[in-house]
Design a protein around this motif. Structure first.
Motif, PDB file in Angstrom:
ATOM      1  N   ARG A 379      15.420   5.575   2.626  1.00 37.18           N
ATOM      2  CA  ARG A 379      14.253   5.708   1.735  1.00 37.18           C
ATOM      3  C   ARG A 379      13.682   4.316   1.430  1.00 37.18           C
ATOM      4  O   ARG A 379      12.470   4.103   1.478  1.00 37.18           O
ATOM      5  CB  ARG A 379      14.690   6.415   0.449  1.00 37.18           C
ATOM      6  CG  ARG A 379      13.698   6.427  -0.649  1.00 37.18           C
ATOM      7  CD  ARG A 379      12.674   7.542  -0.576  1.00 37.18           C
ATOM      8  NE  ARG A 379      13.184   8.777  -1.148  1.00 37.18           N
ATOM      9  CZ  ARG A 379      12.747   9.984  -0.828  1.00 37.18           C
ATOM     10  NH1 ARG A 379      11.805  10.126   0.064  1.00 37.18           N
ATOM     11  NH2 ARG A 379      13.234  11.054  -1.401  1.00 37.18           N
ATOM     12  N   GLY A 382      11.839   2.754   4.401  1.00 36.79           N
ATOM     13  CA  GLY A 382      10.690   3.533   4.875  1.00 36.79           C
ATOM     14  C   GLY A 382      10.997   4.432   6.069  1.00 36.79           C
ATOM     15  O   GLY A 382      10.081   5.024   6.645  1.00 36.79           O
ATOM     16  N   SER A 383      12.260   4.570   6.469  1.00 37.91           N
ATOM     17  CA  SER A 383      12.563   5.369   7.671  1.00 37.91           C
ATOM     18  C   SER A 383      13.097   6.769   7.335  1.00 37.91           C
ATOM     19  O   SER A 383      13.572   7.482   8.210  1.00 37.91           O
ATOM     20  CB  SER A 383      13.583   4.623   8.536  1.00 37.91           C
ATOM     21  OG  SER A 383      14.809   4.491   7.827  1.00 37.91           O
TER      22      SER A 383
END
Ligand SMILES: Cc1cc2nc3c(=O)[nH]c(=O)nc-3n(C[C@H](O)[C@H](O)[C@H](O)COP(=O)(O)OP(=O)(O)OC[C@H]3O[C@@H](n4cnc5c(N)ncnc54)[C@H](O)[C@@H]3O)c2cc1C
Length: 491
Positions: A379, A382-383
């Motif tokens: 999280r 950003g993945s």
């Protein structure tokens, strides 16, 4: 003046406490952060498919057990959700055939022995352990000095019959499920028995669970988690209780050591007592100002290990009624997800009315283990969504390989991680239970903290789960009744 009680959280523990408090004459208000009752014990819909993300077996569903009376009184089990007992309760699927775990202990013994004669000794021992726990169940007891409006029958035989289990309990408590299962040489038996619950739990929880299946307990309430929670909500309202959804509590307010109420949306909602039925591990840091620093709270911060899981659901355009309800597939190559590695895959089959459109089936997979830090990191960098998508796609391919009749027919998928549980219910590390490891006593919160402040549910007893939610939800109301001088109005 009738005392007013605020319950924070409409999970199973909060709803149970709500019913008993309302029955005992309190003005009872439940404040719930989400839009639905049930907490982590819930179902949700995606494009006509219902995903069961909560109850898989209900301890106390057997109507010969005292806990069953509590489930019924709390409104969880009604005519609209009769208990269904899966038999076999798990089936190992191998290229050479099926190996079922039957509910009948004799039949289970014969089937396992026929399949793995080399394991005669541990199989016999398993049979004996299961039998020793035949009469073991969660006792429904009262606190000392309780005044009741309805007398409760009590039989010493209930406790005497549990004696053999109590003799064996220390030994089982000192080893893990993994240790217990490793005594079998046959790989199929290891795979089947080792997949029932998180191998990190102690073997005591394992034998209690398997024995409960064998002696008429641990059925599944048809209609699932959400119907069960809605039934409880309805019972609570019928007893005169009030419930407010989408109302997260920010803080418990006290003045001169006396409870004033709870802050929600910047407003003070006044009450004489507050029951915390949310994850106590988070409550000690977030709901109290200053945060709690009692010994048990410090221990909980230091030592708690949460039980977590990843959940993946599939909507399949095929009727899979012919397949077993809970299948265990050994994998040729481990399946990697959330930083963990799995050698078997459990697939739950909801080819029953109401879970999927006509002629279709919902399948679900639970991957048990500690994956919170993996998903939290995803999280943060950003993945998160890409990684979830990757797990879902690889799992889709694997399910198609394992059950060829679903090939090309999976039309809906969904995945929840511990981050999802954290976001919706606010549970510590997205845990839905406490991992009760071998040789340890997990840190717990007291049901009665002091007059006016109470705890129930998650983190108030050794491992958690639905039986703990319902039994602590009942018992905590006894403390509240005693403190406020009202007779307890239930079984
Ligand atoms: C996938 C899965 C499968 C499971 N299977 C089983 C099973 O087969 N058998 C079994 O026994 N158990 C099972 N469990 C575990 C069981 O569901 C839980 O242990 C139990 O429901 C916990 O209930 P609770 O009331 O203690 O807590 P919760 O369910 O966590 O309820 C707490 C409630 O408080 C609310 N809340 C949190 N913070 C606030 C706030 N600040 N203000 C207001 N409200 C707040 C939350 O939204 C939630 O509704 C399963 C759980 C999961 C996730």
């Amino acid at each position: 003046m009738i005392p007013r009680l605020i319950i924070i959280g409409a999970g199973i523990s909060g709803l149970t406490a709500g019913v008993y408090a309302a029955k005992s004459g309190f003005r009872t208000l439940i404040l719930e952060k989400c839009a639905t009752p049930g907490g982590v014990s819930t179902c949700w819909k995606r494009k006509g498919y219902t995903f069961e993300g909560g109850v898989h077996w209900l301890t106390g569903s057997g109507d010969h057990l005292p806990l069953n009376k509590v489930w019924r009184e709390a409104g969880a089990l009604k005519e609209n959700n009769p208990v269904y007992n899966k038999d076999p309760f798990f089936v190992l699927e191998t290229p050479s055939g099926e190996l079922p775990l039957w509910r009948d202990p004799g039949k289970m013994y014969r089937t396992l022995l026929e399949h793995a004669p080399e394991d005669r000794r541990p199989i016999r021992q398993l049979k004996r352990h299961i039998r020793w726990f035949k009469y073991f169940h969660s006792p429904v007891t009262d606190i000392p000095g309780l005044e009741r409006s309805v007398p409760k029958p009590w039989s010493p035989m209930e406790f005497i019959r549990m004696f053999p289990a109590l003799l064996l309990a220390p030994w089982l408590w000192a080893i893990s499920v993994g240790d217990y299962v490793s005594r079998f040489r046959n790989k199929d038996l290891k795979d089947l028995l080792g997949s029932i619950m998180n191998p990190g739990h102690n073997a005591l929880s394992f034998i209690v669970t398997v024995s409960s299946f064998c002696y008429g307990d641990s059925g599944y309430p048809s209609g699932g988690s959400l119907l069960m929670a809605r039934n409880m909500e309805e019972t609570f309202r019928r007893c005169g209780g009030e419930i407010r959804y989408n109302t997260p509590v920010e803080r418990i307010v006290e003045e001169d050591g006396k409870v004033k109420g709870a802050m929600a949306g910047g407003d003070l909602i006044e009450s004489d007592a507050v029951l915390v039925s949310v994850d106590a591990r988070n409550a000690i840091d977030r709901l109290f100002s200053p945060t709690l620093t009692d010994r048990w709270a410090l221990k909980m911060r230091r030592r708690l290990r949460t039980g977590q899981c990843m959940f993946i659901g599939f909507g399949v355009r095929a009727d899979l009624r012919e397949l077993p309800k809970s299948m265990v597939f050994p994998l040729g190559k481990p399946f990697e997800a959330g930083g963990l590695s799995f050698n078997t895959l459990n697939i739950h089959n909801y080819a029953m009315d109401g879970y999927a459109p006509e002629g279709c089936t919902t399948l679900t997979v639970l991957l048990l283990g500690d994956s919170y830090s993996y998903w939290k990191a995803a999280r943060e960098d950003g993945s998160y969504y890409d990684r979830k998508q990757d797990v879902v796609q690889r799992l889709c391919r694997m399910v198609e390989e394992l059950i060829p009749s679903v090939k090309g027919l999976i039309e809906v998928t969904d995945m929840a991680t511990p981050m999802t549980v954290e976001r919706f219910c606010g549970n510590h590390q997205g845990g839905y239970m406490t991992l009760w490891q071998k040789h340890t006593l997990t840190p717990v919160a007291p049901l009665r903290y002091r007059k006016g402040i109470y705890f129930a549910g998650l983190r108030t007893s050794l491992s958690g789960g639905l039986p703990i939610a319902v039994s602590t939800g009942r018992k905590v109301v006894q403390y509240i009744c005693r403190d406020f001088g009202l007779p307890f109005g239930g079984y």
